[in-house]
Design an enzyme around this catalytic site. Sequence first.
Site: not given
Length: 238
Positions: A12, A14, A37, A41, A109, A112
Amino acid sequence: MSVLVVTGTNTEIGKTVVTAAVAAAALARGRTVAVLKPAQTGVAAGEPGDVAEVTRLAGPVTGAELARYPEPLAPDVAARRAALPTVGPKDVAAEAERLAATHDLVLVEGAGGLLVRFDEEGGTLADAARLLDAPVLVVTQAGLGTLNSTHLTAEALRARGLRCPGVVIGRWPATPDLAVRCNLTDLPKDAGAPLLGAVPDEAGALPPEEFRASAPGWLAPALGGTWDAAAFTAHFTD
């Protein structure tokens, strides 16, 4: 670079919007872009995930997703709880290489941070980057705590022989406080790599056309943009 891995110092912060900005800047220069990706999740089947968000913001990219798990957990835990197969570093590397054969730039990407586990063997995004011999762009937060988490991520990259071209601040606040302003000077020291951008906190809420037009101004030339780290830092620290 044909493959660029994008990781974060946390969740979280960005990362997806930064990925979209890098994609938009590349598209603006006439490059073909794919976004991978490995493990999505916290998104149910049929719902738009991070790849869809990058496409919405950046424009016509090729999107790929290897696995999707409904609960917002680390990929290995989410897969186990959903009784679904995991995705390992070799799967990620193979798909990135396949996409790189037909695209100028492939953005991978992560989920986390760098060392979040993908599978039962403890495979991580770092392992995929090593298989690909790909540089790893670090997205970090602006405020308190970022120096430590950035330093730890950079140290983990160096310990694995991975290259870090630089750091991008993922959610630059409209009104930066003292800690945020000071971090502009200290982040490159802790990362051991240059500051390559600062994406505004509300960038993801912009209309797509405005996002695409603005994205190069948030990123340094190394990422296809026009952002000047020295001028930006001087503006907020002088």
